[in-house]
Design a protein around this motif. Structure first.
Motif, short mmCIF file in Angstrom:
data_model
loop_
_atom_site.label_atom_id
_atom_site.label_comp_id
_atom_site.label_asym_id
_atom_site.label_seq_id
_atom_site.Cartn_x
_atom_site.Cartn_y
_atom_site.Cartn_z
N LYS A 98 0.77 -1.29 0.02
CA LYS A 98 0.11 -0.14 0.05
C LYS A 98 0.82 1.36 0.20
N PHE A 99 1.96 1.22 0.82
CA PHE A 99 2.55 2.39 0.96
C PHE A 99 3.53 2.76 -0.33
N GLY A 100 3.95 1.62 -1.12
CA GLY A 100 4.75 1.92 -2.38
C GLY A 100 3.55 2.52 -3.49
N LEU A 101 2.20 1.90 -3.27
CA LEU A 101 1.47 2.46 -4.46
C LEU A 101 1.15 4.03 -4.05
N VAL A 102 0.84 4.18 -2.88
CA VAL A 102 0.64 5.77 -2.57
C VAL A 102 1.83 6.64 -2.72
N LYS A 103 3.04 6.14 -2.51
CA LYS A 103 3.90 7.10 -2.92
C LYS A 103 3.89 7.35 -4.42
N ASN A 104 3.59 6.65 -5.28
CA ASN A 104 3.59 6.70 -6.61
C ASN A 104 2.58 7.64 -7.01
N ILE A 105 1.38 7.50 -6.43
CA ILE A 105 0.26 8.60 -6.78
C ILE A 105 0.65 9.93 -6.01
N VAL A 106 1.31 10.02 -4.93
CA VAL A 106 1.59 11.33 -4.64
C VAL A 106 2.57 11.86 -5.42
N VAL A 107 3.79 11.14 -5.93
CA VAL A 107 4.67 11.84 -6.76
C VAL A 107 4.06 12.32 -7.96
N ASP A 116 2.83 25.73 -6.40
CA ASP A 116 2.64 25.63 -5.08
C ASP A 116 4.03 25.34 -4.21
N LYS A 117 3.79 25.66 -2.99
CA LYS A 117 4.46 25.17 -2.09
C LYS A 117 4.06 23.94 -1.34
N LEU A 118 4.98 22.88 -1.06
CA LEU A 118 4.54 21.72 -0.60
C LEU A 118 5.22 20.98 0.51
N ALA A 119 4.86 20.43 1.21
CA ALA A 119 5.49 19.94 2.51
C ALA A 119 5.18 18.53 2.55
N LEU A 120 6.18 17.87 3.50
CA LEU A 120 5.79 16.20 3.54
C LEU A 120 6.23 15.82 5.15
N SER A 121 5.04 15.17 5.57
CA SER A 121 5.05 14.90 6.88
C SER A 121 4.85 13.36 6.96
N ILE A 122 5.60 12.50 8.06
CA ILE A 122 5.42 10.98 8.00
C ILE A 122 4.85 10.68 9.21
N ASP A 136 10.59 23.31 -4.10
CA ASP A 136 11.63 22.44 -4.55
C ASP A 136 11.00 20.91 -4.86
N LYS A 137 10.19 20.81 -5.73
CA LYS A 137 9.56 19.51 -5.95
C LYS A 137 10.41 18.39 -6.08
N LYS A 138 11.53 18.73 -6.64
CA LYS A 138 12.67 17.60 -6.79
C LYS A 138 13.14 16.95 -5.56
N SER A 139 13.20 18.02 -4.62
CA SER A 139 13.66 17.37 -3.57
C SER A 139 12.78 16.79 -2.61
N ILE A 140 11.54 17.01 -2.72
CA ILE A 140 10.42 16.31 -1.87
C ILE A 140 10.11 14.90 -2.82
N ILE A 141 10.40 14.81 -3.93
CA ILE A 141 10.15 13.45 -4.65
C ILE A 141 11.41 12.66 -4.31
N LYS A 142 12.56 13.12 -4.49
CA LYS A 142 13.71 12.28 -4.10
C LYS A 142 13.83 11.98 -2.36
N ILE A 143 13.24 12.67 -1.61
CA ILE A 143 13.27 12.14 -0.10
C ILE A 143 12.22 11.31 -0.01
N SER A 145 11.22 8.98 -2.18
CA SER A 145 11.75 7.74 -2.77
C SER A 145 12.56 6.95 -1.64
N HIS A 146 12.92 7.62 -0.76
CA HIS A 146 13.81 6.95 0.27
C HIS A 146 13.22 6.60 1.54
N ILE A 147 11.96 7.00 1.40
CA ILE A 147 11.06 6.72 2.90
C ILE A 147 10.29 5.40 2.46
N ASP A 148 10.35 4.51 3.55
CA ASP A 148 9.65 3.28 3.65
C ASP A 148 8.88 3.17 4.83
#
Length: 297
Positions: A98-107, A116-122, A136-143, A145-148
Motif C-alpha cells: 500500500k505504501f509503495g502504491l501511495v508514494k507513486n500516486i503522491v509523486v 505551489d509550496k509543498l511539505a511532507l510529513s510522515i 523544490d519539488k525535486k527534493s520532495i520526490i527524492k526524499i 523515494s527513500h522513505i519506507d
C-alpha cells in the motif's frame, strides 16, 4: 542548471576535426635529398600548430553554442497554495504494498502542483516533518523515494500528532490557501496529542484538511476522519483500491486548483566570453608560433 542555448552548434566540432586532416591548404614544395631531420622538425611544429588551431576553433564553437546557467525566480510567493502531504507509514501500510502504491500516486500529484509550496510529513509510532514547505519539488520526490514503512516505527499510528505537527508548518504562513492531505489506513492509538487540540491547531491556522482512508472500513475510524475534514472545511474520502486512491488525489487536485498565476521567470547567466577569450589567446599563440617558425626557416 548548466546547458547550451544552441547545442546543435556543437556538432561543428566534428566538422572542424575532419577538416583538420582533409581541408589543408596546398603549398608549393621543393624536394631535395637528405631532408629527414628537417621533416621531423617540421612535423612536430605542424602537429603543435594543428592542435592550437583545433582547440581555438573548438572554443569558438562552444562560445557560439552559448553556454548558460538557468535559475528559476519566483515572485509574489505569498499568493500561491501551500499544501502539506501527511502520509501514514505504519506497519499496516506494508500489506499489499500500500505504501509503495501511495508514494507513486503522491509523486504524480506533486508534479502537477507546479506553482505551489509543498511539505511532507510522515507518521507511525511518532510523527515527523520529512521536508518543510518548499517550491523544490525535486527534493520532495527524492526524499519520498527513500522513505519506507518502518522509518517512524511499525506498531502505532500517531494520527493526531501528525495533524498537529503538520499544522505548525503553517504558523508563519501568509498564504490565503492552506491545505493538508492526510492519508491513513488505521486508527489513532497514541495519546501524545488529543484530537480536539489537533483540530483546533488546524482551524487556528485556517488549514483545510482533506482526509483519505484506505483499506477495510473496520481498520480506520471514518467518523473521526470525517470530523477532521468537516471542521476544517474540507472533505473525507475512503477507498480500498489503488485506482480509488489515484482518483481521490485527482479530485482534490481539481477542487484546489491554483487560480493565481505566480510571477515566475528564468534568470540566465551567459558564459560565452570565457571560451571566446581563451580561443583568442590560443589563436594569438598559434599565429606567433607560425610566424616565428617561418622567420627561422
Amino acid at each position: 542548471m548548466f546547458s547550451f542555448e544552441h547545442p546543435y552548434v556543437l556538432a561543428s566540432i566534428v566538422v572542424a576535426f575532419v577538416c583538420l586532416f582533409f581541408c589543408q591548404e596546398k603549398k608549393f614544395s621543393i624536394y631535395f635529398p637528405h631532408s629527414e631531420s628537417l621533416k621531423a622538425v617540421a612535423k612536430s611544429k605542424q602537429l603543435l600548430r594543428n592542435a592550437l588551431k583545433f582547440l581555438a576553433l573548438s572554443l569558438v564553437i562552444i562560445a557560439l553554442a552559448s553556454p548558460i546557467t538557468t535559475e528559476d525566480i519566483i515572485l509574489d510567493n505569498s499568493k500561491g497554495y501551500e499544501i502539506s502531504l501527511i502520509l501514514d507509514a505504519s506497519g499496516s501500510m506494508q500489506q499489499n504494498n500500500k505504501f509503495g502504491l501511495v508514494k507513486n500516486i503522491v509523486v504524480d500529484f506533486i508534479k502537477q502542483r507546479k506553482t505551489d509550496k509543498l511539505a511532507l510529513s510522515i507518521f507511525a509510532d511518532f510523527a515527523y516533518t520529512a521536508i518543510p514547505l518548499t517550491y523544490d519539488k525535486k527534493s520532495i520526490i527524492k526524499i519520498l523515494s527513500h522513505i519506507d514503512v518502518g522509518v517512524a516505527g511499525r506498531q502505532k499510528t500517531a494520527l493526531y500528532e501528525a495533524l498537529f505537527l503538520s499544522s505548525k508548518l503553517f504558523k508563519d504562513s501568509q498564504s490565503k490557501e492552506k491545505i493538508a492531505i492526510l492519508l491513513t489506513d488505521g486508527r489513532n492509538n497514541t495519546d501524545s496529542v488529543p484530537l480536539e487540540v489537533a483540530i483546533k491547531r488546524a482551524q487556528s491556522n485556517k488549514i483545510k484538511v482533506y482526509t483519505i482512508a484506505i483499506g477495510n472500513e473496520r481498520d480506520f475510524n471514518a467518523e473521526v476522519l470525517r470530523e477532521i475534514a468537516q471542521k476544517t472545511g474540507a472533505e473525507f474520502f475512503s477507498t480500498n483500491s489503488a485506482q480509488g486512491i489515484k482518483d481521490i488525489y485527482a479530485q482534490i487536485n481539481q477542487l484546489e486548483k491554483s487560480k493565481i498565476n505566480i510571477n515566475k521567470y528564468e534568470k540566465k547567466t551567459y558564459y560565452f566570453h570565457y571560451p571566446l577569450g581563451l580561443a583568442l589567446m590560443l589563436l594569438f599563440l598559434y599565429f606567433w608560433q607560425r610566424n616565428t617558425w617561418i622567420l627561422h626557416k
